[in-house]
Write a protein that holds these residues in place. Structure first.
Motif, mmCIF file in Angstrom:
data_model
loop_
_atom_site.group_PDB
_atom_site.id
_atom_site.type_symbol
_atom_site.label_atom_id
_atom_site.label_comp_id
_atom_site.label_asym_id
_atom_site.label_seq_id
_atom_site.Cartn_x
_atom_site.Cartn_y
_atom_site.Cartn_z
ATOM 1 N N ARG A 186 0.859 -1.190 0.000
ATOM 2 C CA ARG A 186 0.000 0.000 0.000
ATOM 3 C C ARG A 186 0.886 1.227 0.000
ATOM 4 O O ARG A 186 1.787 1.332 0.835
ATOM 5 C CB ARG A 186 -0.905 0.021 1.251
ATOM 6 C CG ARG A 186 -1.873 -1.133 1.272
ATOM 7 C CD ARG A 186 -2.817 -1.083 2.472
ATOM 8 N NE ARG A 186 -3.564 -2.331 2.530
ATOM 9 C CZ ARG A 186 -4.464 -2.638 3.446
ATOM 10 N NH1 ARG A 186 -4.745 -1.761 4.409
ATOM 11 N NH2 ARG A 186 -5.089 -3.796 3.421
ATOM 12 N N GLU A 188 1.138 3.993 1.315
ATOM 13 C CA GLU A 188 0.672 4.797 2.444
ATOM 14 C C GLU A 188 1.186 6.232 2.316
ATOM 15 O O GLU A 188 2.360 6.447 1.969
ATOM 16 C CB GLU A 188 1.179 4.204 3.765
ATOM 17 C CG GLU A 188 0.693 2.799 4.067
ATOM 18 C CD GLU A 188 -0.738 2.758 4.592
ATOM 19 O OE1 GLU A 188 -1.347 3.837 4.788
ATOM 20 O OE2 GLU A 188 -1.250 1.635 4.795
ATOM 21 N N PHE A 196 5.100 -0.327 11.845
ATOM 22 C CA PHE A 196 3.647 -0.402 12.040
ATOM 23 C C PHE A 196 2.879 -0.062 10.772
ATOM 24 O O PHE A 196 1.959 -0.768 10.377
ATOM 25 C CB PHE A 196 3.190 0.528 13.176
ATOM 26 C CG PHE A 196 1.702 0.489 13.364
ATOM 27 C CD1 PHE A 196 1.124 -0.521 14.095
ATOM 28 C CD2 PHE A 196 0.879 1.426 12.747
ATOM 29 C CE1 PHE A 196 -0.256 -0.606 14.227
ATOM 30 C CE2 PHE A 196 -0.497 1.352 12.868
ATOM 31 C CZ PHE A 196 -1.055 0.339 13.617
ATOM 32 N N ARG A 197 3.219 1.046 10.152
ATOM 33 C CA ARG A 197 2.563 1.411 8.894
ATOM 34 C C ARG A 197 3.626 1.428 7.808
ATOM 35 O O ARG A 197 4.394 2.360 7.682
ATOM 36 C CB ARG A 197 1.868 2.770 9.015
ATOM 37 C CG ARG A 197 1.032 3.120 7.796
ATOM 38 C CD ARG A 197 0.185 4.355 8.010
ATOM 39 N NE ARG A 197 -0.754 4.215 9.106
ATOM 40 C CZ ARG A 197 -1.839 3.442 9.105
ATOM 41 N NH1 ARG A 197 -2.137 2.745 8.029
ATOM 42 N NH2 ARG A 197 -2.622 3.366 10.157
ATOM 43 N N SER A 198 3.689 0.343 7.055
ATOM 44 C CA SER A 198 4.710 0.206 6.011
ATOM 45 C C SER A 198 4.044 0.261 4.648
ATOM 46 O O SER A 198 2.823 0.181 4.531
ATOM 47 C CB SER A 198 5.428 -1.130 6.142
ATOM 48 O OG SER A 198 5.916 -1.320 7.438
ATOM 49 N N GLN A 203 0.471 -10.087 5.281
ATOM 50 C CA GLN A 203 -0.807 -10.330 5.971
ATOM 51 C C GLN A 203 -1.004 -11.823 6.193
ATOM 52 O O GLN A 203 -0.471 -12.651 5.454
ATOM 53 C CB GLN A 203 -1.965 -9.821 5.112
ATOM 54 C CG GLN A 203 -2.004 -8.311 4.983
ATOM 55 C CD GLN A 203 -3.227 -7.852 4.221
ATOM 56 O OE1 GLN A 203 -3.534 -8.414 3.163
ATOM 57 N NE2 GLN A 203 -3.913 -6.854 4.732
ATOM 58 N N GLU A 270 -4.563 -0.693 15.709
ATOM 59 C CA GLU A 270 -5.116 -1.957 15.193
ATOM 60 C C GLU A 270 -4.033 -2.980 14.845
ATOM 61 O O GLU A 270 -3.054 -2.681 14.178
ATOM 62 C CB GLU A 270 -5.929 -1.636 13.929
ATOM 63 C CG GLU A 270 -6.416 -2.879 13.216
ATOM 64 C CD GLU A 270 -7.165 -2.575 11.923
ATOM 65 O OE1 GLU A 270 -7.778 -1.497 11.805
ATOM 66 O OE2 GLU A 270 -7.141 -3.439 11.027
ATOM 67 N N LEU A 271 -4.265 -4.215 15.312
ATOM 68 C CA LEU A 271 -3.426 -5.357 14.923
ATOM 69 C C LEU A 271 -4.119 -6.172 13.840
ATOM 70 O O LEU A 271 -3.486 -6.744 12.967
ATOM 71 C CB LEU A 271 -3.263 -6.314 16.110
ATOM 72 C CG LEU A 271 -2.180 -6.140 17.126
ATOM 73 C CD1 LEU A 271 -2.190 -7.329 18.074
ATOM 74 C CD2 LEU A 271 -0.829 -6.032 16.451
ATOM 75 N N SER A 312 -8.346 -10.796 9.526
ATOM 76 C CA SER A 312 -7.228 -10.334 8.697
ATOM 77 C C SER A 312 -6.179 -9.669 9.584
ATOM 78 O O SER A 312 -6.408 -8.598 10.135
ATOM 79 C CB SER A 312 -7.764 -9.344 7.664
ATOM 80 O OG SER A 312 -6.702 -8.701 7.014
ATOM 81 N N GLY A 314 -2.003 -8.524 10.476
ATOM 82 C CA GLY A 314 -0.742 -8.094 9.880
ATOM 83 C C GLY A 314 0.420 -8.824 10.553
ATOM 84 O O GLY A 314 0.522 -8.840 11.774
ATOM 85 N N ARG A 317 2.892 -6.047 11.994
ATOM 86 C CA ARG A 317 2.339 -5.393 13.191
ATOM 87 C C ARG A 317 2.365 -6.330 14.386
ATOM 88 O O ARG A 317 2.604 -5.911 15.508
ATOM 89 C CB ARG A 317 0.903 -4.939 12.927
ATOM 90 C CG ARG A 317 0.868 -3.697 12.102
ATOM 91 C CD ARG A 317 -0.524 -3.132 12.011
ATOM 92 N NE ARG A 317 -0.514 -2.046 11.054
ATOM 93 C CZ ARG A 317 -1.567 -1.339 10.727
ATOM 94 N NH1 ARG A 317 -2.747 -1.605 11.286
ATOM 95 N NH2 ARG A 317 -1.474 -0.357 9.851
HETATM 96 P P1 ATP Z 1 -5.184 0.862 9.073
HETATM 97 O O1 ATP Z 1 -6.532 1.450 9.398
HETATM 98 O O2 ATP Z 1 -4.263 0.799 10.237
HETATM 99 O O3 ATP Z 1 -4.561 1.456 7.843
HETATM 100 P P2 ATP Z 1 -6.660 -1.148 7.747
HETATM 101 O O4 ATP Z 1 -7.923 -1.168 8.541
HETATM 102 O O5 ATP Z 1 -6.635 -0.423 6.455
HETATM 103 O O6 ATP Z 1 -5.449 -0.643 8.685
HETATM 104 P P3 ATP Z 1 -6.941 -3.787 6.787
HETATM 105 O O7 ATP Z 1 -7.230 -3.381 5.394
HETATM 106 O O8 ATP Z 1 -8.074 -4.267 7.637
HETATM 107 O O9 ATP Z 1 -6.159 -2.622 7.536
HETATM 108 O O10 ATP Z 1 -5.764 -4.869 6.759
HETATM 109 C C1 ATP Z 1 -5.682 -5.943 7.664
HETATM 110 C C2 ATP Z 1 -4.428 -5.912 8.483
HETATM 111 O O11 ATP Z 1 -3.283 -5.739 7.638
HETATM 112 C C3 ATP Z 1 -4.348 -4.748 9.471
HETATM 113 O O12 ATP Z 1 -5.056 -5.035 10.656
HETATM 114 C C4 ATP Z 1 -2.862 -4.652 9.694
HETATM 115 O O13 ATP Z 1 -2.430 -5.595 10.669
HETATM 116 C C5 ATP Z 1 -2.278 -5.021 8.349
HETATM 117 N N1 ATP Z 1 -1.921 -3.787 7.637
HETATM 118 C C6 ATP Z 1 -2.722 -3.005 6.895
HETATM 119 N N2 ATP Z 1 -2.044 -1.958 6.410
HETATM 120 C C7 ATP Z 1 -0.771 -2.072 6.864
HETATM 121 C C8 ATP Z 1 0.422 -1.306 6.689
HETATM 122 N N3 ATP Z 1 0.430 -0.208 5.946
HETATM 123 N N4 ATP Z 1 1.549 -1.721 7.294
HETATM 124 C C9 ATP Z 1 1.562 -2.844 8.041
HETATM 125 N N5 ATP Z 1 0.474 -3.613 8.235
HETATM 126 C C10 ATP Z 1 -0.685 -3.250 7.650
#
Ligand code: ATP
Length: 454
Positions: A186, A188, A196-198, A203, A270-271, A312, A314, A317
């Motif tokens: 993604r 981001e 944490f946010r990569s 997944q 969120e995990l 789902s 991560g 995370r």
């Molecule tokens: P966030 O709101 O934190 O961006 P999300 O709700 O978009 O997360 P989901 O689409 O539900 O995340 O993805 C499922 C899981 O994938 C998340 O709970 C997280 O553990 C992991 N995940 C999502 N985006 C990232 C990211 N950018 N970096 C690391 N892990 C991620």
């Protein structure tokens, strides 16, 4: 997000330990890095692998009703059109007119009712606009619209589009699940908080298909199963929180969603999401592809599109939560009565990257070294062990404490029978957390350790 000083210092120490001991490095570090990308070093890869293996064991191997798959990262663009990602997988983005920073509009601080730039503090920001998070790429030699696709932003879609193939070949009956672990990407807007946010991450996703009337009950069931999983990898329940997404914030197709959150040093985040997605995904793909994705119920002789519950999680995370949770500093007193600080990672033995350190008391005694190496080769095919002969034994213990090795075995003169037969072929087994030592026969060592790390 406001962080108190001790929490941010704690986070800095964890990041520094990760680099110093080989858990996690910045990607492409010698070229200045790449924002939002990380490399796992020798210990990090073991930790991550132990987590993924345990997830797979719990969700696939130990169950009759879940099978696995491993889908490709590149897929036909139509998958992302049908799933809605091409149109709506966006975050709101603003630009700061003062310092030109690009920021996520929903994560800005507000000052006097106006959104503020988190880099320079300016209030002069553009209106939010939608920014698609998928990485666009081209397949083949021509770079035009017809060759566009995306790096997958989640693993789930390959499960949905292979639903029929898996159903036909595995001969599962509803309810049943398909599990997958793999990379997702993604773009981001603001990668942050270490891993944490990569922008590239992994997944662990399960799509658990069911009859419509089972959906709500299975949502609760999977929430509890996932909480049990976190307890079993050593994350205490008081640092986990279940956030029920309010009905007015749910996606239109959702029948209910829980976020499982963890208290990171940088805040509660969120995990994992556990979501009841009804029949939305399969219906979208059935309509867009024109291929039936229905299930045939042999009892009622009816065809219907199954509903789905999706836990789902991560990988990265969860690894970060494990590291944050395990990190501790103790004050201990050495043999000479001097107080010192011990850094220790209190990993659950099941996920610890190295299970057992094995040490000869002295490195310049051939009999001790030979005996120690025999133990290493006996244990090695059953668990990750580390042989260390350098430095005082206390220092060797400390080095293992710092990487979270739960057990230490020392071969001494008793082991090789120099002090008589009573303790021959026994070793000292030290526990990382209590630092207590006990004597155990070598013949029982493997079984003892295997039971603890299973
Ligand atoms: P966030 O709101 O934190 O961006 P999300 O709700 O978009 O997360 P989901 O689409 O539900 O995340 O993805 C499922 C899981 O994938 C998340 O709970 C997280 O553990 C992991 N995940 C999502 N985006 C990232 C990211 N950018 N970096 C690391 N892990 C991620």
């Amino acid at each position: 997000m406001v962080q108190d000083k001790s929490a941010s210092e704690r986070m800095e120490k964890i990041v520094s330990l990760c680099k110093r001991r080989g858990f996690i490095f910045q990607s492409s570090e010698i070229y200045g890095g790449l924002n939002g990308a990380w490399d796992y070093g020798p210990l990090g890869v073991e930790l991550k692998k132990n987590l993924k293996d345990f997830w797979w064991r719990r969700l696939v191997r130990e169950r009759d009703d879940v099978v696995g798959m491993d889908g490709s990262i590149l897929m036909n663009r139509q998958v992302w059109v049908a799933s809605g990602h091409e149109q709506t997988f966006t975050d709101p983005m603003v630009d700061c007119r003062n310092c030109k920073a690009r920021l996520r509009a929903d994560q800005l601080a507000v000052k006097d009712g106006k959104r503020q730039c988190s880099v320079c503090g300016s209030l002069d920001l553009t209106e939010p606009r939608a920014f698609n998070l998928m990485f666009k790429t081209f397949v083949g030699a021509t770079e035009d619209e017809s060759s566009v696709t995306y790096l997958r932003p989640e693993t789930a879609q390959s499960i949905f589009v292979q639903f029929k193939n898996v159903l036909d070949t595995s001969r599962q009956k509803l309810p049943f699940g398909i599990a997958q672990i793999g990379k997702a990407f993604r773009n981001e807007i603001n990668p942050r908080n270490f891993t944490f946010r990569s922008r590239e991450f992994e997944q662990m996703e399960l799509e658990y298909f069911c009859r419509p009337e089972q959906g709500l009950e299975l949502l609760e069931y999977w929430l509890q199963e996932r909480l049990r999983f976190y307890a079993d990898i050593g994350i205490p329940s008081d640092r986990l929180h279940v956030h029920k997404i309010p009905t007015d914030e749910l996606a239109h197709y959702s029948g209910g969603t829980y976020d499982i959150e963890y208290d990171f040093p940088f805040g509660r985040q969120e995990l994992e999401g556990v979501a009841y997605r009804r029949d939305y995904d399969l219906t979208q793909h059935q309509n867009a592809s024109g291929k039936p994705l229905a299930y045939f119920d042999e009892e009622t002789k009816a065809h219907f599109v199954p509903h789905v519950v999706e836990p789902s999680a991560g990988v990265d995370r969860t690894v970060l939560a494990l590291l944050c949770d395990a990190y501790a500093e103790d004050t201990i007193t050495d043999d000479k009565g001097k107080a010192e600080t011990r850094t220790v990672l209190r990993f659950h033995p099941r996920i610890a990257p190295v299970k057992c350190g094995v040490f000869p008391l002295l490195k310049n005694n051939a009999s001790l070294v030979v005996k120690t190496k025999e133990i290493v080769s006996e244990l090695r095919s059953h668990m990750a062990v580390f042989y260390d002969e350098s430095g005082a034994i206390g220092r060797r213990y400390r080095r293992q404490d710092e990487i979270g090795t739960p057990f230490g075995v020392t071969v001494d003169f008793d082991t090789i029978g120099e002090n008589g037969p009573a303790k021959q072929d026994t070793v000292t087994l030290r526990d990382r957390d209590t630092m207590q030592q006990e004597r155990i026969p070598i013949s029982e060592l493997r079984q003892y350790l295997s039971a603890k790390i299973f």
